[in-house]
Write a protein that holds these residues in place. Structure first.
Motif, PDB file in Angstrom:
ATOM      1  N   TRP A 127       0.834  -1.207   0.000  1.00 39.14           N
ATOM      2  CA  TRP A 127       0.000   0.000   0.000  1.00 39.14           C
ATOM      3  C   TRP A 127       0.869   1.258   0.000  1.00 39.14           C
ATOM      4  N   VAL A 128       2.145   1.107   0.317  1.00 36.83           N
ATOM      5  CA  VAL A 128       3.046   2.253   0.426  1.00 36.83           C
ATOM      6  C   VAL A 128       3.163   2.964  -0.923  1.00 36.83           C
ATOM      7  N   ARG A 129       3.118   4.298  -0.885  1.00 36.96           N
ATOM      8  CA  ARG A 129       3.348   5.112  -2.082  1.00 36.96           C
ATOM      9  C   ARG A 129       4.797   5.613  -2.061  1.00 36.96           C
ATOM     10  N   LEU A 130       5.336   5.863  -3.248  1.00 40.43           N
ATOM     11  CA  LEU A 130       6.695   6.366  -3.389  1.00 40.43           C
ATOM     12  C   LEU A 130       6.688   7.867  -3.656  1.00 40.43           C
ATOM     13  N   PRO A 131       7.823   8.529  -3.508  1.00 37.64           N
ATOM     14  CA  PRO A 131       7.901   9.950  -3.861  1.00 37.64           C
ATOM     15  C   PRO A 131       7.405  10.180  -5.284  1.00 37.64           C
ATOM     16  N   GLY A 132       6.617  11.240  -5.457  1.00 36.38           N
ATOM     17  CA  GLY A 132       6.061  11.565  -6.763  1.00 36.38           C
ATOM     18  C   GLY A 132       4.711  10.949  -7.024  1.00 36.38           C
ATOM     19  N   GLU A 133       4.339   9.910  -6.275  1.00 39.61           N
ATOM     20  CA  GLU A 133       3.045   9.277  -6.479  1.00 39.61           C
ATOM     21  C   GLU A 133       1.963  10.005  -5.691  1.00 39.61           C
ATOM     22  N   THR A 134       0.724   9.818  -6.121  1.00 37.34           N
ATOM     23  CA  THR A 134      -0.416  10.481  -5.495  1.00 37.34           C
ATOM     24  C   THR A 134      -0.785   9.807  -4.172  1.00 37.34           C
ATOM     25  N   LEU A 135      -1.102  10.622  -3.172  1.00 38.65           N
ATOM     26  CA  LEU A 135      -1.611  10.114  -1.901  1.00 38.65           C
ATOM     27  C   LEU A 135      -3.122  10.304  -1.883  1.00 38.65           C
ATOM     28  N   THR A 136      -3.869   9.195  -1.910  1.00 36.90           N
ATOM     29  CA  THR A 136      -5.315   9.291  -1.932  1.00 36.90           C
ATOM     30  C   THR A 136      -5.883   9.257  -0.521  1.00 36.90           C
ATOM     31  N   VAL A 137      -6.980  10.003  -0.350  1.00 37.26           N
ATOM     32  CA  VAL A 137      -7.680  10.073   0.932  1.00 37.26           C
ATOM     33  C   VAL A 137      -9.174  10.003   0.646  1.00 37.26           C
ATOM     34  N   PRO A 138      -9.996   9.641   1.651  1.00 37.86           N
ATOM     35  CA  PRO A 138     -11.444   9.654   1.442  1.00 37.86           C
ATOM     36  C   PRO A 138     -11.942  11.041   1.034  1.00 37.86           C
ATOM     37  N   ALA A 139     -13.073  11.080   0.347  1.00 35.04           N
ATOM     38  CA  ALA A 139     -13.544  12.305  -0.321  1.00 35.04           C
ATOM     39  C   ALA A 139     -13.830  13.466   0.616  1.00 35.04           C
ATOM     40  N   ASN A 140     -14.227  13.183   1.849  1.00 36.06           N
ATOM     41  CA  ASN A 140     -14.634  14.275   2.736  1.00 36.06           C
ATOM     42  C   ASN A 140     -13.925  14.198   4.093  1.00 36.06           C
ATOM     43  N   PRO A 141     -12.611  14.378   4.117  1.00 34.63           N
ATOM     44  CA  PRO A 141     -11.903  14.343   5.400  1.00 34.63           C
ATOM     45  C   PRO A 141     -12.278  15.545   6.254  1.00 34.63           C
TER      46      PRO A 141
END
Length: 305
Positions: A127-141
Motif C-alpha cells: 500500500w506504500v506510495r513512493l515519492p512523486g506518487e499520489t496520496l489518496t484520501v477519502p472524499a470528505n476528510p
C-alpha cells in the motif's frame, strides 16, 4: 573541523522486469550501477549477516549480473525498502503521541514498568506510495495532517525473530480531525495513503532528524514549517517501543517485513492550516539529504452494488 561520515544507503528497483539493488542515493539523471537480485535476496542478507554495508554488499553483488542506467530512465522503478513481491508479506504500522512536545518536554523515566505508546496498523507494505506518487484520501476528510516520520525496517527470519535492517523516511498522511472527533475512529483516520522514500539507511535509528515541510496550492506556497522527528525528540526510547511491539506474535510471522513509523512532530494542522484536494506536500529531510513530494487527491466512494 571534519564533516560527519555519511550514513551508507542502498535501494532496490525494478528495471525491465528484473529486480536490482543499488548503493548510495544517486542524484536525478546520474549514472548508477545496479546488481541483479532475486526477490527476497536482499532481505535475506540482513538475516544472514551483521547488516553492515560491507557484508550486505558482498552478499548481493558477488557473481551478480550488473547493469548501468541513469536514475531518470523511464524503465527504472524504485521500490519501498525490502518490499516483497508477494502481497501481505510486509506490514506498515506505527506509534502515536511519541514526541516530547506532547509530554511537556519530558522523557520517559528509566526503569520500572514500560507504558507503551498507542499503536496503529496502517496497511500492507504494497500500500506504500513512493515519492512523486499520489496520496489518496477519502472524499470528505475533516482535517488532514502531513506527518514527516522515521520508519524503521525489520525483517523476520525463519523462526520469526526480527532483524533490524535500517531506516527510511515517510509522510504518514491521515485525518487528524476524525481522530479528534472520536479517538475510537483512529483506524478510519489512518486509512489515507502513506509515502516512504526508497532509500534504506544502514545505521542505527537516528537521534536527530530535522527538516522542513512546504505545502503548495495552485503553484504557490500555502504553508511551510520545520519538523524534528529523531530519537532525541521522542518521549519514549526507540528500543523500548520496538521491543514491546515485537512481543506480539502477529508481527513476528516468519519472513515478514515490518515498516514501523516512530511518530511525528507538530505540523500544519497545529498551525491552523488545512490541507485541500490537489495540495502538493514537499518534505525536505535536511539532516539526511533526502527530499520528496506527493500530491493529495480526494477520492469519492465507489457505489456498492
Amino acid at each position: 573541523m571534519s564533516l560527519p561520515t555519511p550514513t551508507p544507503t542502498l535501494f532496490e528497483a525494478l528495471y525491465r522486469g528484473e529486480r536490482y539493488v543499488g548503493f548510495g542515493t544517486p542524484e536525478p539523471g546520474a549514472r548508477q550501477t545496479l546488481y541483479r537480485v532475486a526477490d527476497g535476496q536482499l532481505a535475506a542478507a540482513f538475516v544472514a549477516t551483521d547488516g553492515s554495508e560491507a557484508s550486505i554488499r558482498a552478499a548481493v553483488t558477488e557473481g551478480a549480473a550488473e547493469v548501468t542506467v541513469t536514475t531518470d530512465d523511464p524503465e527504472l522503478r524504485l521500490l519501498p525498502p525490502l518490499l516483497p513481491t508477494a502481497t501481505g508479506n510486509a506490514l506498515l504500522s506505527g506509534f502515536m503521541g511519541t514526541h516530547k512536545k506532547k509530554w511537556g518536554g519530558e522523557t520517559a523515566p528509566e526503569g520500572g514498568e514500560f507504558t507503551p505508546p498507542k499503536w496503529f496498523f496502517k496497511g500492507f507494505g504494497d500500500w506504500v506510495r513512493l515519492p512523486g506518487e499520489t496520496l489518496t484520501v477519502p472524499a470528505n476528510p475533516i482535517a488532514l495532517i502531513e506527518e514527516p516520520e522515521v520508519a524503521l525496517v525489520y525483517v523476520n527470519d525463519a523462526e520469526g525473530t526480527p532483524h533490524y535492517a535500517g531506516y527510511t523516511f515517510g509522510n504518514d498522511l491521515c485525518d487528524i480531525g476524525l481522530h479528534r472527533k472520536d479517538p475510537g475512529y483512529n483506524p478510519y483516520c489512518k486509512l489515507c495513503d502513506t509515502a516512504l522514500t526508497p532509500w534504506l539507511f544502514l545505521g542505527e535509528p537516528p537521534r536527530t532528524v530535522t527538516g522542513r515541510v512546504t505545502i503548495s496550492r495552485g503553484g504557490a506556497t500555502a504553508w511551510e514549517g520545520s519538523f524534528d522527528c529523531g530519537g532525541d525528540a521522542l518521549y519514549f526510547r526507540v528500543k523500548d517501543m520496538a521491543e514491546h511491539l515485537f512481543s506480539f506474535p502477529a508481527v513476528r510471522r516468519p519472513g515478514l517485513v515490518n515498516y514501523v513509523l516512530l511518530g511525528a512532530d507538530e505540523a500544519s494542522f497545529h498551525d491552523g492550516f488545512r490541507i485541500a484536494d490537489g495540495d502538493r506536500i514537499a518534505i525536505d529531510v535536511k539532516s539526511h539529504g533526502v527530499a520528496f513530494e506527493n500530491t493529495v487527491k480526494y477520492v469519492a466512494p465507489a457505489r456498492l452494488s
